[in-house]
Every structure is written in C-alpha cells, then in structure tokens.
Motif scaffolding. Structure first.
Motif, PDB file in Angstrom:
ATOM      1  N   SER A 151       1.768   9.302  -5.785  1.00 40.62           N
ATOM      2  CA  SER A 151       1.796  10.619  -6.153  1.00 40.62           C
ATOM      3  C   SER A 151       2.862  11.274  -6.780  1.00 40.62           C
ATOM      4  O   SER A 151       3.071  12.539  -7.518  1.00 40.62           O
ATOM      5  CB  SER A 151       2.085  10.755  -4.448  1.00 40.62           C
ATOM      6  N   LYS A 152       4.020  10.480  -7.628  1.00 36.73           N
ATOM      7  CA  LYS A 152       5.018  10.343  -8.316  1.00 36.73           C
ATOM      8  C   LYS A 152       5.179  10.808  -9.942  1.00 36.73           C
ATOM      9  O   LYS A 152       5.055  11.226 -10.069  1.00 36.73           O
ATOM     10  CB  LYS A 152       6.291   9.950  -7.605  1.00 36.73           C
ATOM     11  N   TYR A 166       1.075  -1.020  -0.339  1.00 39.72           N
ATOM     12  CA  TYR A 166      -0.444   0.061   0.027  1.00 39.72           C
ATOM     13  C   TYR A 166       0.687   1.025  -0.338  1.00 39.72           C
ATOM     14  O   TYR A 166       0.610   2.146  -0.523  1.00 39.72           O
ATOM     15  CB  TYR A 166      -1.384   0.049   1.404  1.00 39.72           C
ATOM     16  N   GLY A 167       1.938   1.324   1.042  1.00 40.12           N
ATOM     17  CA  GLY A 167       3.004   2.630   1.105  1.00 40.12           C
ATOM     18  C   GLY A 167       3.657   2.999  -0.232  1.00 40.12           C
ATOM     19  O   GLY A 167       3.398   3.441  -0.552  1.00 40.12           O
ATOM     20  N   LYS A 168       4.278   1.755  -0.790  1.00 45.22           N
ATOM     21  CA  LYS A 168       4.392   1.964  -2.623  1.00 45.22           C
ATOM     22  C   LYS A 168       4.099   2.124  -3.309  1.00 45.22           C
ATOM     23  O   LYS A 168       3.859   3.338  -4.325  1.00 45.22           O
ATOM     24  CB  LYS A 168       5.275   0.761  -2.725  1.00 45.22           C
ATOM     25  N   GLU A 169       2.528   2.132  -3.545  1.00 41.67           N
ATOM     26  CA  GLU A 169       1.275   2.103  -4.232  1.00 41.67           C
ATOM     27  C   GLU A 169       0.699   3.401  -4.612  1.00 41.67           C
ATOM     28  O   GLU A 169       1.170   4.524  -4.982  1.00 41.67           O
ATOM     29  CB  GLU A 169      -0.552   1.986  -4.125  1.00 41.67           C
ATOM     30  N   VAL A 213       3.270   9.931   3.813  1.00 42.50           N
ATOM     31  CA  VAL A 213       1.387   8.752   4.114  1.00 42.50           C
ATOM     32  C   VAL A 213       2.485   7.188   3.513  1.00 42.50           C
ATOM     33  O   VAL A 213       2.263   6.372   4.212  1.00 42.50           O
ATOM     34  CB  VAL A 213       0.125   9.762   3.976  1.00 42.50           C
ATOM     35  N   GLY A 214       3.192   7.131   2.053  1.00 42.43           N
ATOM     36  CA  GLY A 214       3.160   5.868   1.416  1.00 42.43           C
ATOM     37  C   GLY A 214       4.911   5.663   2.985  1.00 42.43           C
ATOM     38  O   GLY A 214       4.518   4.506   2.815  1.00 42.43           O
TER      39      GLY A 214
END
Length: 332
Positions: free
Chosen positions: A58-59, A50-53, A85-86
């Motif tokens: 965002s990028k 989830y964090g990587k997604e 947050v990620g």
C-alpha cells in the motif's frame, strides 16, 4: 478415570500395563497441545508476514497515482484501508502468539502437577514390587522347608525297624530341625504376606486417587484445548469482519466518486482558454503587395460546450454497482 482403571487393570499384582497406558495417553495429550501451540506460532509468522507485505504494497506500489478529485480520494481511502488490513493481520499475529503462550503455560502447569503424582506412584510401585519379590522368596523357602519336613518324617517311618538306635536318634533330630526351620519360615512367610497386603492396599488406594487426578486433568485438557480451538476460529472470523468493515469504507468512498465532477475538475485544472485558434487562410503574395492595407484575420470561433457525458455501461460479465439500504452490493 476410575472407570478406565477398572477396564485396563491387570490380575498380575506387579503389572503396570494399565497405569502405563494412562500415562501414555496423558503424554499424547500433552504432545497434541504442543502441536497446536506450534501451529499457532507458525500461523502468527504467516499473518505477520502477510500484514507487512500488505503495508509495503500500500505504501510503495503505485496505484492510480495521477488520478484526480473524487476518484483520487477513493484511491487514497483504498490504500489507507489496505494498510489498515495489514495492521490488522500483524495484530492478529500478536494475539496468536499470546494464545500460544497461554497453551504453553497450561501444558507446563499440568506437567508440574502430574509429576508429583507420578513420583508417588513410582515409589509405591517400587516398594510393592520389592515386597512382592520378598514374599515370593519367603513362600519358596516355606515350601522347601515343608518338603524337607515331609522327607524327614518319611525317613523316620520308613526306617523305624531297619536302623540302629543311634541312627534313629539322628533321624528324629533331623525331623525336629526341619520342623523348627518350617515354623520359622512359616512365620516369616505369613509376616511377609501381611506386609504385602498392607502395601497392596496402599498401592490400590493411591492408584485410584492417581486415576481420579489424571481423569480430572484430562477433562481439563480436553476442555481447554476445545476452547482454545473455538477462540482461534472466533479470532479469525473477527478478523474477516473487521477487514470487511475496512473494505466497506472503500465502497462508501467509491459511492461518492463522481464521473462528471472528475471530468469537470480536470477541464478546469488544465483548460487553456475558451477560443479556438483562428483558421489559417491563403494569402497571395502579389495581392498582398498591391494591397497596402493588411487583411484582417477572421474572428476566432468560440468553442461550444459539448453535450452531457455518456453514461458508463457495463460490459457483459462485468459487475453492476448499486446501493441497497446504505450498503454497497456487487451483483454479478
């Protein structure tokens, strides 16, 4: 688990029902710890993914990329905080893996300590059961020799006046042999019972010590498991608090967003002048031929500045934004 020992003990000396029940319960507890450990690992995978997604979103995903001035700055803060947050979820994933490793270490440590006690108890059970078997065999032989002696005595009394002297001697000889055999088996049986009692007393003492050790382990396991669950929930709550702090930065940035400044910024950036184009007038061709002096175009009309910007209003069902004591609230 001394109380447990009393509750699930058996009157059968060779029975291990109570002990087996305790061991099964401890094995179940160890299995439950392994299940929670696996749960943490799976949750870590989810959090990391989830964090990587979120970071990729965002990028790589455009989000108001042509906005200008204050709203652009708010969008930059928005994307940066989503990235943060990620990163927070990835950090939480690492924390969960560390907690899973701690649970694994605790589980293996208990297993190692338990194994020593279990080996002792297995040896005692084996020795106890072997001695019990010998004692029961000694008792069987003793009882058989008692019956043989009783039969020999009955034969002597029954045939006292019915047999010859030589036959009587044989009967008395057999009676003497059965008495001697009885005395040997009696001593052997008593010795076996004495040995059995020593082994039984040793087993009982070791069993009580083992139960006390297992009880201590189980209390430690339940306490550790409970605290691990508590810590896990606290970590999730902390993640929510940290995320809300990041979202608050976005709200603060949005409070600094000015509609009038953004409109003025766009006007100043893209303005082409303050004069409107001159009006197009009708020119008669023949009049133009007779009139050598060219007609002058009317002066351009200056563009008047428009009135103040309209105040945005919220449609029914949309949120109204406000700031209370420095904290942004959304009133629905």
């Amino acid at each position: 688990m001394c109380d447990l020992n009393v509750q699930i003990s058996s009157t059968d000396l060779t029975s291990t029902v109570g002990y087996d029940s305790i061991i099964q319960h401890l094995n179940d507890g160890r299995k439950n710890c392994k299940e929670f450990e696996d749960f943490l690992k799976e949750r870590a995978i989810i959090e990391e993914k989830y964090g990587k997604e979120l970071i990729n979103l965002s990028k790589k995903k455009p989000c108001g990329q042509t906005e200008l001035n204050t709203l652009k700055r708010s969008l930059d803060v928005f994307k940066q905080q989503i990235d943060n947050v990620g990163q927070g979820h990835i950090q939480l994933a690492q924390t969960l893996r560390e907690e899973a490793k701690k649970m694994e270490d605790f589980r293996e440590k208990q297993k190692l300590h338990r194994k020593k006690i279990e080996l002792i108890m297995e040896a005692i059970h084996k020795n106890r059961n072997l001695q019990y078997k010998k004692t029961m065999e000694a008792k069987r032989l003793y009882e058989q020799r008692c019956r043989d002696k009783d039969e020999a005595e009955q034969a002597v009394h029954r045939n006292a006046n019915l047999v010859t002297q030589k036959q009587q001697e044989k009967l008395f000889l057999k009676l003497a042999q059965t008495k001697s055999a009885l005395e040997d088996t009696d001593r052997s049986y008593q010795q076996s019972v004495t040995t059995m009692e020593k082994i039984r007393d040793e087993w009982q003492n070791e069993h009580i010590k083992a139960c006390e050790f297992f009880e201590t382990q189980e209390c430690e396991r339940i306490n550790y498991f409970r605290n691990a669950l508590w810590l896990h929930v606290n970590q999730l709550s902390l993640g929510c608090v940290q995320n809300d702090e990041k979202y608050e930065e976005i709200r603060k940035s949005l409070e600094m967003c000015s509609i009038e400044k953004d409109v003025d910024f766009f006007v100043n950036l893209r303005k082409t002048g303050s004069l409107a184009p001159a009006p197009v007038v009708y020119e008669n061709y023949y009049n133009a031929q007779r009139n050598v002096t060219p007609a002058r175009s009317p002066a351009p009309v200056p563009i008047s500045r428009r009135g103040p910007l309209p105040t945005p209003t919220s449609a029914p069902g949309e949120p109204d934004y406000a700031t209370v004591d420095g904290y942004s609230l959304v009133h629905f």
